[in-house]
Design an enzyme around this catalytic site. Structure first.
Site, PDB file in Angstrom:
ATOM      1  N   ASP A   1     -14.875 -12.244 -11.471  1.00 57.21           N
ATOM      2  CA  ASP A   1     -13.440 -12.852 -11.391  1.00 57.21           C
ATOM      3  C   ASP A   1     -12.516 -11.758 -12.033  1.00 57.21           C
ATOM      4  O   ASP A   1     -12.340 -11.106 -13.105  1.00 57.21           O
ATOM      5  CB  ASP A   1     -13.362 -13.958 -12.492  1.00 57.21           C
ATOM      6  CG  ASP A   1     -12.106 -14.626 -12.496  1.00 57.21           C
ATOM      7  OD1 ASP A   1     -11.685 -15.198 -11.484  1.00 57.21           O
ATOM      8  OD2 ASP A   1     -11.661 -14.490 -13.699  1.00 57.21           O
ATOM      9  N   GLY A   2     -11.490 -11.711 -11.093  1.00 61.33           N
ATOM     10  CA  GLY A   2     -10.297 -10.705 -11.297  1.00 61.33           C
ATOM     11  C   GLY A   2      -9.621 -10.785 -12.718  1.00 61.33           C
ATOM     12  O   GLY A   2      -9.236 -10.026 -13.269  1.00 61.33           O
TER      13      GLY A   2
ATOM     14  N   ASP B   1      -3.748  -8.249  -7.074  1.00 59.81           N
ATOM     15  CA  ASP B   1      -3.343  -8.818  -5.783  1.00 59.81           C
ATOM     16  C   ASP B   1      -4.296 -10.070  -5.397  1.00 59.81           C
ATOM     17  O   ASP B   1      -4.883 -10.184  -4.505  1.00 59.81           O
ATOM     18  CB  ASP B   1      -3.508  -7.663  -4.875  1.00 59.81           C
ATOM     19  CG  ASP B   1      -3.430  -7.849  -3.343  1.00 59.81           C
ATOM     20  OD1 ASP B   1      -2.340  -8.874  -3.141  1.00 59.81           O
ATOM     21  OD2 ASP B   1      -4.037  -7.190  -2.479  1.00 59.81           O
TER      22      ASP B   1
ATOM     23  N   HIS C   1       0.973  -1.165   0.062  1.00 57.69           N
ATOM     24  CA  HIS C   1      -0.024  -0.039  -0.093  1.00 57.69           C
ATOM     25  C   HIS C   1       0.924   1.170   0.157  1.00 57.69           C
ATOM     26  O   HIS C   1       0.434   2.299  -0.680  1.00 57.69           O
ATOM     27  CB  HIS C   1      -1.196   0.076   1.147  1.00 57.69           C
ATOM     28  CG  HIS C   1      -1.916  -1.023   1.092  1.00 57.69           C
ATOM     29  ND1 HIS C   1      -2.508  -1.681   2.295  1.00 57.69           N
ATOM     30  CD2 HIS C   1      -2.646  -1.502   0.090  1.00 57.69           C
ATOM     31  CE1 HIS C   1      -3.335  -2.692   1.779  1.00 57.69           C
ATOM     32  NE2 HIS C   1      -3.390  -2.475   0.281  1.00 57.69           N
TER      33      HIS C   1
END
Ligand code: SAM
Length: 289
Positions: free
Chosen positions: A145-146, A166, A18
């Site tokens: 779905d990514g 990620d 991050h």
């Protein structure tokens, strides 16, 4: 899909990921033209550090818990300020109780003209994410779905932006899938920045990813690819989440990012104290300037 980020939110891996995402967003914000953020595996967006899940692992205490309380040199505090301000924004009372996930960190550093697409497939997390983003017109939460999202939303209409990839690495072939998906998406959006997080349990997956990205560099018009790794324990005595460390790959990094991370990493190691033992490095898989 058994993975629940609430067990790990705010741990050392999240801090590194991050803080890097925040620096990328700061650099994107230096030009007036709008940018796009695509978060392929977004999580719930906000985590209660007093929840039973967070308490069970206590991982956040060695991550954001230590950093929050640390004395930092002024220059490092300056570099981490955008990230720490996003954490502060999630804690209006001043005490550290909530941790912002990647979508909230992005929104904190986005301007009115910028847009976020946040994707999450696990139904409980997707519902929480949608509820958390509902009131912000710059954001769209999608229960998708990514990997499908990566194909569908890249390239966006903006020329500039960042894709955060990620995934939970629950499946055996997630590293291989990631390598293929990343190379394909980068070809579709040559000007986009791609930030990929990966776990270090052993060197097999990370080194295979690096090899694929190095090979891709021989292709015409291939991008610069930077790698950042922080190892906090030896493989025989794993740290948080059973990991020995965590890594990031940044495709098309903003030009000042490597120098910034070379200053941030040693300071993070110092601030995270005994929680981090091993190596920290920033190197180039392709196109070292
Ligand atoms: N990016 C978040 C952050 O930094 O705050 C953390 C994401 S967490 C490491 C991975 C997330 O991916 C989990 O919330 C999990 O439910 C979700 N997930 C698992 N499989 C997925 C898939 N195929 N597509 C999209 N999301 C998925």
């Amino acid at each position: 899909m058994n993975y629940r980020h609430a067990f790990h939110a705010g741990n050392i891996a999240d801090v590194l990921k991050h803080a890097t995402l925040a620096r990328i967003l700061v650099h994107l914000g230096e030009k007036a033209a709008p940018f796009r953020v695509i978060d392929t595996h977004a999580g719930t967006g906000r985590y209660d550090l007093a929840s039973a899940r967070a308490a069970r692992t206590g991982e956040w205490r060695d991550g954001i818990g230590r950093l929050w309380a640390a004395e930092l040199p002024d220059d490092i505090r300056g570099l981490l300020a955008p990230y720490l301000a996003a954490v502060a924004d999630a804690n209006p009372n001043g005490a550290l109780r909530h941790y912002p996930g990647s979508p909230l960190i992005a929104l904190h550093l986005m301007r009115p003209q910028d847009r976020l697409v946040a994707c999450e497939l696990e139904p409980g997390a997707a519902t929480a994410l949608a509820a958390g983003l509902r009131r912000d017109a710059r954001a769209r939460a999608v229960a998708i779905d990514g990997w499908t999202a990566l194909n569908a939303y890249v390239p966006p209409k903006e020329r500039r932006g960042v894709v955060l990839i990620d995934p939970p690495y629950e499946e055996k072939h997630e590293f291989a899938r990631l390598s293929d998906a990343l190379v394909g998406a980068q070809r579709k959006w040559a000007t986009g920045i791609f930030l990929v997080w990966y776990p270090i349990k052993d060197r097999v997956g990370p080194d295979r990813l690096a090899a694929v990205l190095r090979r891709n560099v021989t292709a015409k018009g291939a991008p610069k690819v930077m790698r950042v790794e922080l190892e906090w324990a030896i493989a025989e005595a794993p740290g948080p989440g059973g990991l020995a460390g965590s890594g990031l790959v940044v495709v098309n990094p903003p030009w000042r990012l490597a120098g910034e991370l070379r200053r941030i990493l040693p300071a993070l190691r110092a601030a995270l104290g005994g929680a981090v033992g091993g190596r920290a490095k920033v190197d180039w898989l392709a196109g070292e300037p």
